[in-house]
Design a protein around this motif. Structure first.
Motif, PDB file in Angstrom:
ATOM      1  N   ALA A  92       0.811  -1.411  -0.049  1.00 30.96           N
ATOM      2  CA  ALA A  92      -0.016   0.068  -0.015  1.00 30.96           C
ATOM      3  C   ALA A  92       0.657   1.319   0.112  1.00 30.96           C
ATOM      4  CB  ALA A  92      -0.928   0.055   1.141  1.00 30.96           C
ATOM      5  N   GLU A  93       0.249   2.273  -0.438  1.00 37.64           N
ATOM      6  CA  GLU A  93       0.782   3.693  -0.490  1.00 37.64           C
ATOM      7  C   GLU A  93       0.063   4.249   1.051  1.00 37.64           C
ATOM      8  OE1 GLU A  93       0.142   5.942  -3.841  1.00 37.64           O
ATOM      9  OE2 GLU A  93       0.664   4.477  -5.285  1.00 37.64           O
ATOM     10  N   VAL A  94       1.193   4.411   1.970  1.00 33.70           N
ATOM     11  CA  VAL A  94       0.657   5.105   3.295  1.00 33.70           C
ATOM     12  C   VAL A  94       0.861   6.247   3.587  1.00 33.70           C
ATOM     13  CG1 VAL A  94       0.775   4.220   5.724  1.00 33.70           C
ATOM     14  CG2 VAL A  94       0.790   2.276   4.019  1.00 33.70           C
ATOM     15  N   VAL A  95       0.042   6.838   4.192  1.00 33.17           N
ATOM     16  CA  VAL A  95       0.105   8.217   5.058  1.00 33.17           C
ATOM     17  C   VAL A  95      -0.169   8.126   6.465  1.00 33.17           C
ATOM     18  CG1 VAL A  95      -0.788  10.675   5.086  1.00 33.17           C
ATOM     19  CG2 VAL A  95      -0.784   9.135   2.786  1.00 33.17           C
ATOM     20  N   VAL A  96       1.135   8.291   7.171  1.00 27.81           N
ATOM     21  CA  VAL A  96       0.864   8.351   8.668  1.00 27.81           C
ATOM     22  C   VAL A  96       0.276   9.710   9.043  1.00 27.81           C
ATOM     23  CG1 VAL A  96       2.161   7.802  10.771  1.00 27.81           C
ATOM     24  CG2 VAL A  96       2.712   6.584   8.705  1.00 27.81           C
ATOM     25  N   MET A  97      -0.726   9.789   9.803  1.00 30.04           N
ATOM     26  CA  MET A  97      -1.375  10.958  10.460  1.00 30.04           C
ATOM     27  C   MET A  97      -1.345  11.192  11.827  1.00 30.04           C
ATOM     28  SD  MET A  97      -4.220  12.395   7.745  1.00 30.04           S
ATOM     29  CE  MET A  97      -3.801  13.015   5.910  1.00 30.04           C
ATOM     30  N   GLY A  98      -1.207  12.287  12.418  1.00 30.77           N
ATOM     31  CA  GLY A  98      -1.365  12.626  13.548  1.00 30.77           C
ATOM     32  C   GLY A  98      -1.367  14.181  13.909  1.00 30.77           C
ATOM     33  N   ARG A  99      -1.333  14.690  15.123  1.00 35.64           N
ATOM     34  CA  ARG A  99      -1.402  15.946  15.495  1.00 35.64           C
ATOM     35  C   ARG A  99      -0.278  16.851  14.714  1.00 35.64           C
ATOM     36  NH1 ARG A  99      -3.286  13.791  20.139  1.00 35.64           N
ATOM     37  NH2 ARG A  99      -1.299  14.009  21.011  1.00 35.64           N
ATOM     38  N   ASN A 100       0.885  16.364  14.864  1.00 36.07           N
ATOM     39  CA  ASN A 100       2.310  16.826  14.680  1.00 36.07           C
ATOM     40  C   ASN A 100       2.964  16.314  13.516  1.00 36.07           C
ATOM     41  OD1 ASN A 100       5.288  17.231  14.793  1.00 36.07           O
ATOM     42  ND2 ASN A 100       4.752  18.588  16.541  1.00 36.07           N
ATOM     43  N   LYS A 101       2.953  17.147  12.362  1.00 33.73           N
ATOM     44  CA  LYS A 101       3.450  16.689  11.000  1.00 33.73           C
ATOM     45  C   LYS A 101       4.986  16.306  11.146  1.00 33.73           C
ATOM     46  CE  LYS A 101       4.393  18.098   6.365  1.00 33.73           C
ATOM     47  NZ  LYS A 101       4.361  16.680   5.726  1.00 33.73           N
ATOM     48  N   GLU A 102       5.561  16.873  11.909  1.00 32.01           N
ATOM     49  CA  GLU A 102       7.068  16.712  11.952  1.00 32.01           C
ATOM     50  C   GLU A 102       7.171  15.229  12.694  1.00 32.01           C
ATOM     51  OE1 GLU A 102      11.208  18.372  14.284  1.00 32.01           O
ATOM     52  OE2 GLU A 102       9.461  19.492  13.782  1.00 32.01           O
ATOM     53  N   LYS A 103       6.555  14.920  13.649  1.00 29.05           N
ATOM     54  CA  LYS A 103       6.613  13.792  14.298  1.00 29.05           C
ATOM     55  C   LYS A 103       6.074  12.438  13.398  1.00 29.05           C
ATOM     56  CE  LYS A 103       5.235  11.017  18.205  1.00 29.05           C
ATOM     57  NZ  LYS A 103       4.294  11.089  19.699  1.00 29.05           N
TER      58      LYS A 103
END
Length: 300
Positions: free
Chosen positions: A149-160
């Motif tokens: 898969a082409e994965v995007v890891v998401m969270g509150r802080n883009k840098e993290k």
């Protein structure tokens, strides 16, 4: 008199998870001994104390690694393996915060739905992982990426998120893996084209709204491991098991926390039994969890 099955249970936290203790006993281990607030450099000593105090060979002794940090758990698992002094051996299983078996359960359920309902695998699909910097999220990111898969890891802080994506790529994947980080604020940019949404954010936080579901024109499957309302994905019920997601314009199917939790339970139970019954040392991680989760899901 037969020797009891003894599980030495290691955690970096100040308390051992009652869930893991119950699982170990229910899967057939006779004794569970906790070791709390353990650092990585203490693992070798624990392993060697365990192996040298019983006869050579697989001696009804196991190591379980908990805690919350998946990377540290994998490091500890590798130390267990490298600390053996054949013929004195032992088996070990890492499942920090239940993240490895939970992520495996989610991936196995989604894979099954993709195949049965859409005749697709993860290969080439666009996957967004909400709460992707937590233990379950990053494990799911690795497993989905490993499946193509082409994965995007998401969270509150883009840098993290960027750091987590890079670390997963460096530590568990390869340079050709398609995995990147993004902040929650960027979800609108991805939701229009995403095929799969995997939610593993903190309990009681909704990240995918009704409005976003309406513009998710390619969405096929949405899964959430959070059982505390509200759901991380609007309209998704904890009991939902491959039923159409309310409010989805694409007819996406939803998988709720309890449907995933059942697979997680079965995978952990089978892995604990595998440790007890194997005729050679085994060192079990999220790859093994996914294998047994897939077996269980395919049998249903």
């Amino acid at each position: 008199m037969s020797k009891p099955l003894i599980m030495h249970m290691i955690t970096t936290a100040k308390n051992l998870s009652p869930f893991d203790v119950n699982m170990a006993y229910d899967s057939g281990w006779d004794k569970c001994v906790p070791y709390t607030s353990i650092e990585t450099d203490e693992v070798e000593g624990i392993v060697q104390d365990a192996i040298f105090s019983r006869p050579p060979g697989l001696n009804k002794t196991g190591i379980f690694i908990g805690g919350r940090d998946p990377h540290k758990a994998i490091d500890m698992l590798n130390i267990c393996k490298n600390s053996l002094v054949p013929p004195f051996t032992i088996s070990a299983f890492a499942d920090p915060s239940g993240a490895f078996t939970t992520a495996a359960g989610m991936i196995a359920k989604v894979e099954s739905v993709l195949l049965k309902k859409f005749d697709k695998s993860f290969l080439g699909l666009k996957v967004v992982i909400l709460g992707g910097t937590g233990p379950v999220g990053l494990t799911a990111a690795v497993l989905a990426s490993s499946a193509g898969a082409e994965v995007v890891v998401m969270g509150r802080n883009k840098e993290k998120c960027d750091e987590i994506a890079s670390l997963c790529k460096e530590k568990y994947l390869n340079s050709s893996s398609k995995i990147v980080g993004a902040s929650n604020d960027e979800l609108d940019l991805y939701i229009k084209n995403v095929d799969v949404v995997l939610a593993s954010a903190a309990a009681g936080i909704q990240l995918v709204t009704d409005e976003q579901l309406k513009i998710a024109n390619n969405l096929k499957v949405a899964a959430d491991v959070n059982a505390v309302p509200p759901s991380g994905i609007a309209g998704l019920d904890v009991m939902q098991d491959a039923k159409e997601l309310e409010g989805s314009t694409s007819g996406a199917l939803g998988i709720g926390a309890l449907a995933i939790g059942n697979v997680k339970y079965q995978a952990q139970n089978k892995l604990l039994k595998k440790m007890a019954n194997s005729e050679k040392p085994v060192f079990l991680d999220f790859h093994d969890a996914l294998e047994l989760a897939r077996e269980y899901v395919s049998s249903k």
